[in-house]
Design a protein around this motif. Structure first.
Motif, PDB file in Angstrom:
ATOM      1  N   GLY A 153      -2.143   4.083   4.871  1.00 17.47           N
ATOM      2  CA  GLY A 153      -2.687   3.033   4.023  1.00 17.47           C
ATOM      3  C   GLY A 153      -3.883   2.323   4.604  1.00 17.47           C
ATOM      4  N   LYS A 187      -9.879  -2.269   3.196  1.00 19.19           N
ATOM      5  CA  LYS A 187     -10.692  -2.512   1.994  1.00 19.19           C
ATOM      6  C   LYS A 187     -12.003  -1.725   2.008  1.00 19.19           C
ATOM      7  CE  LYS A 187      -8.745  -7.140   1.428  1.00 19.19           C
ATOM      8  NZ  LYS A 187      -7.722  -6.655   0.475  1.00 19.19           N
ATOM      9  N   PRO A 198     -13.693   1.142   0.132  1.00 16.58           N
ATOM     10  CA  PRO A 198     -13.527   1.910  -1.104  1.00 16.58           C
ATOM     11  C   PRO A 198     -13.645   3.414  -0.863  1.00 16.58           C
ATOM     12  CG  PRO A 198     -15.062   0.079  -1.416  1.00 16.58           C
ATOM     13  CD  PRO A 198     -14.828   0.198   0.058  1.00 16.58           C
ATOM     14  N   HIS A 199     -12.656   4.163  -1.330  1.00 14.52           N
ATOM     15  CA  HIS A 199     -12.663   5.623  -1.197  1.00 14.52           C
ATOM     16  C   HIS A 199     -12.804   6.038   0.273  1.00 14.52           C
ATOM     17  CE1 HIS A 199     -13.068   5.649  -5.536  1.00 14.52           C
ATOM     18  NE2 HIS A 199     -14.176   4.938  -5.440  1.00 14.52           N
ATOM     19  N   VAL A 220       0.845  -1.188   0.000  1.00 11.93           N
ATOM     20  CA  VAL A 220       0.000   0.000   0.000  1.00 11.93           C
ATOM     21  C   VAL A 220       0.877   1.234   0.000  1.00 11.93           C
ATOM     22  CG1 VAL A 220      -1.723   1.307   1.275  1.00 11.93           C
ATOM     23  CG2 VAL A 220      -1.831  -1.182   1.244  1.00 11.93           C
ATOM     24  N   PRO A 269      -7.169   2.926   4.680  1.00 12.23           N
ATOM     25  CA  PRO A 269      -8.337   2.700   3.817  1.00 12.23           C
ATOM     26  C   PRO A 269      -8.159   1.503   2.882  1.00 12.23           C
ATOM     27  CG  PRO A 269      -7.871   5.039   3.959  1.00 12.23           C
ATOM     28  CD  PRO A 269      -6.711   4.335   4.602  1.00 12.23           C
ATOM     29  N   GLN A 270      -6.945   1.338   2.330  1.00 12.07           N
ATOM     30  CA  GLN A 270      -6.700   0.191   1.463  1.00 12.07           C
ATOM     31  C   GLN A 270      -6.596  -1.094   2.271  1.00 12.07           C
ATOM     32  OE1 GLN A 270      -5.088   3.092   1.434  1.00 12.07           O
ATOM     33  NE2 GLN A 270      -4.655   3.773  -0.657  1.00 12.07           N
ATOM     34  N   THR A 271      -5.949  -1.019   3.424  1.00  9.19           N
ATOM     35  CA  THR A 271      -5.786  -2.209   4.254  1.00  9.19           C
ATOM     36  C   THR A 271      -7.133  -2.750   4.718  1.00  9.19           C
ATOM     37  OG1 THR A 271      -3.620  -1.432   5.022  1.00  9.19           O
ATOM     38  CG2 THR A 271      -4.701  -3.122   6.343  1.00  9.19           C
ATOM     39  N   ASN A 310     -16.294   5.662   4.498  1.00  3.86           N
ATOM     40  CA  ASN A 310     -16.464   6.373   3.229  1.00  3.86           C
ATOM     41  C   ASN A 310     -17.838   7.035   3.175  1.00  3.86           C
ATOM     42  OD1 ASN A 310     -18.331   4.364   2.534  1.00  3.86           O
ATOM     43  ND2 ASN A 310     -16.927   3.292   1.163  1.00  3.86           N
TER      44      ASN A 310
END
Length: 258
Positions: A197, A203, A205-206, A93, A199-201, A234
């Protein structure tokens, strides 16, 4: 007689700025972990600008954010150390981590306090206000921090920080054996890419980090370990959270919920 700039006494926020420069140097490979730890410890004990300058004078920074050698004139305004924006790759990420840039005046905007640089800023401000880095628990939002700490006569005091420390409500009874945590134990170098990171970790979205909860589980014993819970949400109402130990070790990842 006025002091030369390099003889000026350093403040806690100046020490925190230099620690942020050292964190950047660790991230891009200029410093090994052991040297980073040694220099960071010296930075937090430094008494003068000269002592702080010696810790960063051999490091590479961009021209815009370079740590300039202090002038010898006596009229010089004490400078601040600034570092560039970093891109950190961790666990697949990419996290953008803004450098710690101190406010030049009290009425300027705070950094985002949920970021590593924001936490470092708050830590320096907290230490300067209370002479310690110990508190019971804290909830960190982008623009303010709500926290509780031990008061007098067995009481627990509540505060809100928005650039100044204001009491919130009246002191309440602090149960015997309430565990306290040391904010200085947070490994900001490891925390920085993890929170960036999140939000990506998780999962989501946005997603964006909405707040951090730093403290213990309800009813925790004195020897329990505190955690940092990173909450992500989000605009569609999906949310998740990432739980970290103060040393940055991931403890749990909660997937999105609506």
């Amino acid at each position: 007689m006025p002091k030369k700039p390099d003889q000026l006494r350093a403040r806690d926020i100046d020490r925190a700025d230099v620690c942020a420069v050292l964190d950047a140097a660790l991230t891009d490979g200029q410093l090994a972990a052991d040297e980073h730890a040694t220099r960071s410890a010296r930075a937090m004990r430094a008494e003068t600008f000269a002592a702080l300058d010696r810790l960063v004078e051999d490091l590479q920074l961009t021209d815009e954010f370079a740590a300039a050698t202090p002038a010898l004139g006596i009229d010089r305004t004490p400078r601040r150390w600034l570092i560039p924006v970093l891109a950190i790759l961790t666990a697949g990420v990419v996290g953008a981590v803004a450098g710690l840039i101190g406010r030049a005046a009290a009425d300027e905007a705070l950094p985002d306090l949920t970021t590593a640089d924001g936490l470092a800023y708050f830590l320096a401000e907290y230490r300067a206000e209370f002479g310690t880095t110990i508190l019971d628990e804290a909830t960190v939002y982008p623009g303010y921090v709500s926290f509780e700490r031990e008061g007098v006569s067995g009481k627990q005091d509540s505060y809100v920080y928005r650039g100044d420390f204001d009491t919130s409500g009246t002191p309440t009874a602090r149960p015997s054996g309430t565990p306290a945590l040391d904010l200085a134990a947070i490994d900001l170098a490891r925390f920085a890419p993890l929170v960036a990171g999140a939000p990506q970790t998780t999962k989501v979205p946005h997603g964006r980090v909405t707040y951090l909860a730093i403290g213990f589980a309800p009813g925790a014993k004195a020897d329990a370990e505190p955690v940092i819970t990173v909450y992500v949400r989000n605009d569609d109402g999906e949310s998740g959270r990432l739980e970290l130990a103060l040393d940055g070790e991931p403890r749990a990842i909660r997937p999105p919920t609506s």
